[in-house]
Scaffold this active site. Structure first.
Site, PDB file in Angstrom:
ATOM      1  N   CYS A 174      -8.901   2.722   5.360  1.00 27.00           N
ATOM      2  CA  CYS A 174      -9.810   2.859   4.213  1.00 27.00           C
ATOM      3  C   CYS A 174     -10.126   4.345   4.048  1.00 27.00           C
ATOM      4  O   CYS A 174     -10.963   4.910   4.769  1.00 27.00           O
ATOM      5  CB  CYS A 174     -11.083   2.048   4.463  1.00 27.00           C
ATOM      6  SG  CYS A 174     -12.223   2.110   3.055  1.00 27.00           S
ATOM      7  N   ALA A 175      -9.444   4.973   3.090  1.00 24.08           N
ATOM      8  CA  ALA A 175      -9.527   6.444   2.963  1.00 24.08           C
ATOM      9  C   ALA A 175     -10.942   6.896   2.614  1.00 24.08           C
ATOM     10  O   ALA A 175     -11.387   7.964   3.036  1.00 24.08           O
ATOM     11  CB  ALA A 175      -8.541   6.908   1.893  1.00 24.08           C
ATOM     12  N   PHE A 183       1.143   2.506   7.480  1.00 20.62           N
ATOM     13  CA  PHE A 183      -0.191   2.735   8.040  1.00 20.62           C
ATOM     14  C   PHE A 183      -1.201   2.608   6.908  1.00 20.62           C
ATOM     15  O   PHE A 183      -1.065   3.259   5.867  1.00 20.62           O
ATOM     16  CB  PHE A 183      -0.258   4.137   8.646  1.00 20.62           C
ATOM     17  CG  PHE A 183      -1.642   4.538   9.108  1.00 20.62           C
ATOM     18  CD1 PHE A 183      -2.401   5.442   8.377  1.00 20.62           C
ATOM     19  CD2 PHE A 183      -2.169   3.997  10.264  1.00 20.62           C
ATOM     20  CE1 PHE A 183      -3.666   5.815   8.808  1.00 20.62           C
ATOM     21  CE2 PHE A 183      -3.439   4.353  10.704  1.00 20.62           C
ATOM     22  CZ  PHE A 183      -4.195   5.262   9.964  1.00 20.62           C
ATOM     23  N   GLN A 224      -5.508   6.761  -6.156  1.00 18.21           N
ATOM     24  CA  GLN A 224      -5.596   8.190  -6.456  1.00 18.21           C
ATOM     25  C   GLN A 224      -6.975   8.716  -6.070  1.00 18.21           C
ATOM     26  O   GLN A 224      -7.129   9.716  -5.373  1.00 18.21           O
ATOM     27  CB  GLN A 224      -5.319   8.431  -7.949  1.00 18.21           C
ATOM     28  CG  GLN A 224      -5.415   9.889  -8.387  1.00 18.21           C
ATOM     29  CD  GLN A 224      -4.379  10.793  -7.746  1.00 18.21           C
ATOM     30  OE1 GLN A 224      -3.206  10.449  -7.662  1.00 18.21           O
ATOM     31  NE2 GLN A 224      -4.824  11.935  -7.225  1.00 18.21           N
ATOM     32  N   GLU A 225      -8.009   7.983  -6.501  1.00 21.19           N
ATOM     33  CA  GLU A 225      -9.392   8.393  -6.209  1.00 21.19           C
ATOM     34  C   GLU A 225      -9.649   8.401  -4.703  1.00 21.19           C
ATOM     35  O   GLU A 225     -10.209   9.331  -4.130  1.00 21.19           O
ATOM     36  CB  GLU A 225     -10.386   7.441  -6.895  1.00 21.19           C
ATOM     37  CG  GLU A 225     -10.525   7.644  -8.389  1.00 21.19           C
ATOM     38  CD  GLU A 225     -11.295   6.491  -9.074  1.00 21.19           C
ATOM     39  OE1 GLU A 225     -11.281   6.432 -10.313  1.00 21.19           O
ATOM     40  OE2 GLU A 225     -11.891   5.649  -8.350  1.00 21.19           O
ATOM     41  N   HIS A 265       0.820  -1.218   0.000  1.00 24.68           N
ATOM     42  CA  HIS A 265       0.000   0.000   0.000  1.00 24.68           C
ATOM     43  C   HIS A 265       0.852   1.265   0.000  1.00 24.68           C
ATOM     44  O   HIS A 265       1.791   1.375   0.780  1.00 24.68           O
ATOM     45  CB  HIS A 265      -0.927  -0.010   1.225  1.00 24.68           C
ATOM     46  CG  HIS A 265      -2.055  -0.973   1.082  1.00 24.68           C
ATOM     47  ND1 HIS A 265      -1.868  -2.340   1.135  1.00 24.68           N
ATOM     48  CD2 HIS A 265      -3.379  -0.789   0.811  1.00 24.68           C
ATOM     49  CE1 HIS A 265      -3.020  -2.945   0.928  1.00 24.68           C
ATOM     50  NE2 HIS A 265      -3.949  -2.040   0.724  1.00 24.68           N
TER      51      HIS A 265
HETATM   52  N1  LIG Z   1      -1.807   3.687   3.173  1.00 22.82           N
HETATM   53  C1  LIG Z   1      -3.116   3.685   2.830  1.00 22.82           C
HETATM   54  O1  LIG Z   1      -4.011   3.542   3.643  1.00 22.82           O
HETATM   55  N2  LIG Z   1      -3.375   3.848   1.482  1.00 22.82           N
HETATM   56  C2  LIG Z   1      -4.656   3.865   0.993  1.00 22.82           C
HETATM   57  N3  LIG Z   1      -5.815   3.695   1.621  1.00 22.82           N
HETATM   58  C3  LIG Z   1      -6.847   3.789   0.699  1.00 22.82           C
HETATM   59  O2  LIG Z   1      -8.033   3.707   0.924  1.00 22.82           O
HETATM   60  N4  LIG Z   1      -6.310   4.021  -0.532  1.00 22.82           N
HETATM   61  C4  LIG Z   1      -4.944   4.087  -0.403  1.00 22.82           C
HETATM   62  O3  LIG Z   1      -4.089   4.307  -1.277  1.00 22.82           O
END
Ligand SMILES: NC(=O)NC1=NC(=O)NC1=O
Length: 174
Positions: free
Chosen positions: A122-123, A119, A85-86, A67
């Protein structure tokens, strides 16, 4: 996209479509293809999570290491996957001011230093304040529980990415 369309996909098309439901881990989709036919989207998702859960700790950490950092180098250089990216943009990672960017860099570095994997959160389900708060709090966890926590986040990311593919009508027109 109907589940019977998913079940009829060739191995190559299946991996092409689902290969990034777990970030940069196409092997997972390749591995579950042989479990078709899937009853429905939930069944497909269950096979992915069962595969992840079956891995030893080193395998789970390998998934985490695939990730990209939130607001990290890949975001700055535009080399994130389309999905990442999104997701990162939606959480406001692409509009941090210099102080916020520095804070994320420092917290991500401290986290990686402590756990040996990045780290992951879920963005799509968090905004930048949530992310900084979670990162600060989870830094205090022990390695084992934090690994499991991070893998739970990978599953949430995967679930949203699967839903996006199967429920979006775009694929049915291609
Ligand atoms: N390190 C991350 O948590 N990366 C990410 N979480 C996401 O939901 N998209 C990512 O790229």
């Amino acid at each position: 996209m109907e589940i019977n369309v998913v079940n009829a996909l060739t191995y190559e098309d299946f991996v092409k479509l689902f290969g990034n439901v777990v970030e940069k881990c196409p092997l997972i989709s390749a591995a579950i293809w042989s479990h078709r036919p899937f009853k429905d989207l939930a069944d497909l998702e269950a096979h992915v999570t069962e595969f992840i859960d079956s891995l030893p700790d080193s395998g789970k950490e390998g998934i985490l290491r695939c990730h990209p950092d939130l607001a990290g180098r890949d975001l700055q250089s535009g080399t994130l996957t389309r999905e990442s990216q999104e997701e990162q943009s939606q959480a406001g990672m692409n509009t941090l001011d210099s102080a916020e960017g520095l804070q994320m860099y420092r917290l991500n570095s401290e986290y990686k230093e402590r756990f040996g994997f990045p780290f992951v959160i879920c963005a799509r389900l968090n905004n930048k304040a949530d992310i900084v708060r979670q990162l600060s709090e989870r830094l205090k966890n022990d390695r084992g529980p934090e690994r499991e926590r991070a893998i739970e986040e990978v599953k949430k990311i995967c679930s949203l990415r699967l839903r996006n593919i199967v429920l979006s009508d775009i694929q049915t027109q291609t």
